[in-house]
Design a protein around this motif. Structure first.
Motif, mmCIF file in Angstrom:
data_model
loop_
_atom_site.group_PDB
_atom_site.id
_atom_site.type_symbol
_atom_site.label_atom_id
_atom_site.label_comp_id
_atom_site.label_asym_id
_atom_site.label_seq_id
_atom_site.Cartn_x
_atom_site.Cartn_y
_atom_site.Cartn_z
ATOM 1 N N MET A 65 -54.970 8.883 20.949
ATOM 2 C CA MET A 65 -56.286 8.699 21.563
ATOM 3 C C MET A 65 -56.990 7.456 21.013
ATOM 4 O O MET A 65 -57.640 6.724 21.758
ATOM 5 N N LEU A 66 -56.844 7.222 19.706
ATOM 6 C CA LEU A 66 -57.427 6.021 19.102
ATOM 7 C C LEU A 66 -56.796 4.765 19.695
ATOM 8 O O LEU A 66 -57.492 3.779 19.979
ATOM 9 N N SER A 67 -55.496 4.798 19.926
ATOM 10 C CA SER A 67 -54.798 3.646 20.524
ATOM 11 C C SER A 67 -55.312 3.376 21.926
ATOM 12 O O SER A 67 -55.511 2.220 22.318
ATOM 13 N N GLY A 68 -55.529 4.432 22.706
ATOM 14 C CA GLY A 68 -56.071 4.265 24.051
ATOM 15 C C GLY A 68 -57.463 3.671 24.024
ATOM 16 O O GLY A 68 -57.803 2.801 24.832
ATOM 17 N N LEU A 69 -58.261 4.120 23.070
ATOM 18 C CA LEU A 69 -59.624 3.613 22.938
ATOM 19 C C LEU A 69 -59.615 2.133 22.551
ATOM 20 O O LEU A 69 -60.346 1.320 23.117
ATOM 21 N N LEU A 70 -58.752 1.785 21.602
ATOM 22 C CA LEU A 70 -58.634 0.384 21.188
ATOM 23 C C LEU A 70 -58.097 -0.486 22.320
ATOM 24 O O LEU A 70 -58.531 -1.617 22.515
ATOM 25 N N SER A 71 -57.137 0.050 23.073
ATOM 26 C CA SER A 71 -56.536 -0.706 24.170
ATOM 27 C C SER A 71 -57.571 -1.043 25.236
ATOM 28 O O SER A 71 -57.582 -2.144 25.790
ATOM 29 N N ASP A 72 -58.465 -0.099 25.513
ATOM 30 C CA ASP A 72 -59.493 -0.306 26.535
ATOM 31 C C ASP A 72 -60.658 -1.144 26.031
ATOM 32 O O ASP A 72 -61.183 -1.991 26.749
ATOM 33 N N SER A 73 -61.089 -0.894 24.812
ATOM 34 C CA SER A 73 -62.350 -1.458 24.334
ATOM 35 C C SER A 73 -62.193 -2.535 23.273
ATOM 36 O O SER A 73 -63.170 -3.178 22.901
ATOM 37 N N GLY A 74 -60.971 -2.732 22.774
ATOM 38 C CA GLY A 74 -60.771 -3.749 21.750
ATOM 39 C C GLY A 74 -61.227 -3.290 20.386
ATOM 40 O O GLY A 74 -61.647 -2.148 20.186
ATOM 41 N N MET A 107 -50.804 -3.798 17.992
ATOM 42 C CA MET A 107 -50.912 -3.350 19.380
ATOM 43 C C MET A 107 -51.018 -4.530 20.336
ATOM 44 O O MET A 107 -50.358 -4.572 21.376
ATOM 45 N N VAL A 108 -51.862 -5.502 19.961
ATOM 46 C CA VAL A 108 -52.081 -6.669 20.812
ATOM 47 C C VAL A 108 -50.794 -7.456 20.979
ATOM 48 O O VAL A 108 -50.422 -7.858 22.092
ATOM 49 N N LYS A 109 -50.088 -7.679 19.892
ATOM 50 C CA LYS A 109 -48.845 -8.447 19.952
ATOM 51 C C LYS A 109 -47.829 -7.763 20.855
ATOM 52 O O LYS A 109 -47.107 -8.410 21.614
ATOM 53 N N ALA A 110 -47.759 -6.437 20.773
ATOM 54 C CA ALA A 110 -46.818 -5.697 21.623
ATOM 55 C C ALA A 110 -47.229 -5.774 23.089
ATOM 56 O O ALA A 110 -46.397 -5.900 23.985
ATOM 57 N N ARG A 111 -48.558 -5.731 23.329
ATOM 58 C CA ARG A 111 -49.054 -5.726 24.709
ATOM 59 C C ARG A 111 -48.793 -7.039 25.431
ATOM 60 O O ARG A 111 -48.588 -7.064 26.638
ATOM 61 N N VAL A 112 -48.834 -8.140 24.717
ATOM 62 C CA VAL A 112 -48.697 -9.441 25.373
ATOM 63 C C VAL A 112 -47.293 -10.017 25.210
ATOM 64 O O VAL A 112 -47.068 -11.196 25.442
ATOM 65 N N SER A 113 -46.343 -9.171 24.848
ATOM 66 C CA SER A 113 -44.952 -9.608 24.800
ATOM 67 C C SER A 113 -44.315 -9.327 26.160
ATOM 68 O O SER A 113 -44.247 -8.175 26.601
ATOM 69 N N GLU A 143 -52.715 -11.291 29.916
ATOM 70 C CA GLU A 143 -53.185 -11.731 28.610
ATOM 71 C C GLU A 143 -52.045 -12.391 27.840
ATOM 72 O O GLU A 143 -50.895 -11.955 27.931
ATOM 73 N N VAL A 144 -52.376 -13.419 27.099
ATOM 74 C CA VAL A 144 -51.428 -14.055 26.183
ATOM 75 C C VAL A 144 -52.041 -14.030 24.791
ATOM 76 O O VAL A 144 -53.226 -13.721 24.624
ATOM 77 N N TYR A 145 -51.236 -14.357 23.781
ATOM 78 C CA TYR A 145 -51.712 -14.145 22.418
ATOM 79 C C TYR A 145 -52.571 -15.278 21.887
ATOM 80 O O TYR A 145 -53.547 -15.054 21.190
ATOM 81 N N THR A 146 -52.222 -16.512 22.217
ATOM 82 C CA THR A 146 -52.984 -17.644 21.675
ATOM 83 C C THR A 146 -53.499 -18.536 22.794
ATOM 84 O O THR A 146 -52.990 -18.524 23.923
ATOM 85 N N ALA A 147 -54.498 -19.355 22.458
ATOM 86 C CA ALA A 147 -55.080 -20.275 23.438
ATOM 87 C C ALA A 147 -54.052 -21.277 23.937
ATOM 88 O O ALA A 147 -54.108 -21.721 25.086
ATOM 89 N N ASP A 148 -53.071 -21.634 23.093
ATOM 90 C CA ASP A 148 -52.046 -22.604 23.484
ATOM 91 C C ASP A 148 -51.192 -22.097 24.638
ATOM 92 O O ASP A 148 -50.609 -22.883 25.385
ATOM 93 N N GLU A 149 -51.096 -20.773 24.786
ATOM 94 C CA GLU A 149 -50.234 -20.194 25.819
ATOM 95 C C GLU A 149 -50.938 -20.051 27.165
ATOM 96 O O GLU A 149 -50.289 -19.780 28.179
ATOM 97 N N VAL A 150 -52.256 -20.210 27.179
ATOM 98 C CA VAL A 150 -53.024 -19.952 28.398
ATOM 99 C C VAL A 150 -52.617 -20.886 29.532
ATOM 100 O O VAL A 150 -52.332 -20.442 30.651
ATOM 101 N N ASP A 151 -52.600 -22.189 29.261
ATOM 102 C CA ASP A 151 -52.320 -23.163 30.322
ATOM 103 C C ASP A 151 -50.929 -22.971 30.917
ATOM 104 O O ASP A 151 -50.752 -23.033 32.136
ATOM 105 N N ALA A 152 -49.938 -22.730 30.046
ATOM 106 C CA ALA A 152 -48.564 -22.561 30.527
ATOM 107 C C ALA A 152 -48.440 -21.311 31.389
ATOM 108 O O ALA A 152 -47.815 -21.333 32.461
#
Length: 207
Positions: A65-74, A107-113, A143-152
């Motif tokens: 439940m905590l993971s779901g809350l973090l996933s939705d709300s950061g 969690m974030v790293k796994a989500r944007v892989s 979503e991507v992990y870093t700003a450098d990945e956004v443009d690509a």
């Protein structure tokens, strides 16, 4: 919304709904329990039901439940809604997760892989269709992990957007690429005059 539910929901027998989104287009002939409310995550509503029904929450379930809350709300999950704050703090204690920042980072790293994903898989990974006043529109986010990945990533999604427009019957198609740390966003849309007028009014001041 059926578009945000599991495949086949339109033909399923729905026995209950628990959701933090607004009341959508789901219709049901039976009397069912509907749990809704202004929360940052459905997980907060589920936590409340565990407490209300007196069901013991194991550390593992608290972690889910905590993971779901973090996933939705950061990581700011404890500050967006007072209800979130209570749920977040209690679930953090029950889960036994000591380093929330480190846990959220993993969690974030796994989500944007997107290893093994095609561009089309990525495009439709977080994609929703809506209807309002007979206007059909869709919103997609990657979503991507870093700003450098956004443009690509934005360039990859733009190329795919061109081909998808020919088979997508929606009136407006909005797509956003954001990096999870700096919230940099690039918005792309189809080039119909109708869509352009709507989006220019909505995002006035943006390129």
């Amino acid at each position: 919304e059926y578009s945000q539910a599991v495949d086949g929901a339109e033909n399923a027998r729905i026995v209950g709904i628990c959701d933090q989104h607004g009341i959508g287009n789901v219709k049901n002939p039976e009397l069912i329990n509907v749990i809704s409310g202004p929360a940052g995550s459905t997980s907060a509503l589920i936590y409340r039901e565990f407490v209300r029904c007196g069901v013991e929450i194991s550390p593992e379930m608290a972690g889910v439940m905590l993971s779901g809350l973090l996933s939705d709300s950061g990581i700011e999950a404890d500050s967006k809604f007072s209800f979130n704050r209570t749920s977040f703090n209690n679930l953090k204690e029950l889960s036994g997760i000591s380093n929330i920042d480190e846990y959220y980072e993993s969690m974030v790293k796994a989500r944007v892989s997107y290893e093994g994903y095609s561009d089309r898989d990525i495009f439709y990974n977080d994609y929703r269709e809506y209807e309002c006043n007979e206007v059909h529109y869709c919103i997609g986010v990657v979503e991507v992990y870093t700003a450098d990945e956004v443009d690509a990533m934005a360039e990859r999604m733009r190329r795919l957007l061109e081909s998808e427009k020919t088979i997508n019957s929606n009136d407006i198609l909005v797509y956003m690429v954001a990096d999870v740390k700096h919230e940099k966003q690039i918005i792309g849309w189809n080039d119909s005059d109708y869509a352009s007028r709507i989006l220019k009014a909505t995002f006035e001041g943006y390129e």
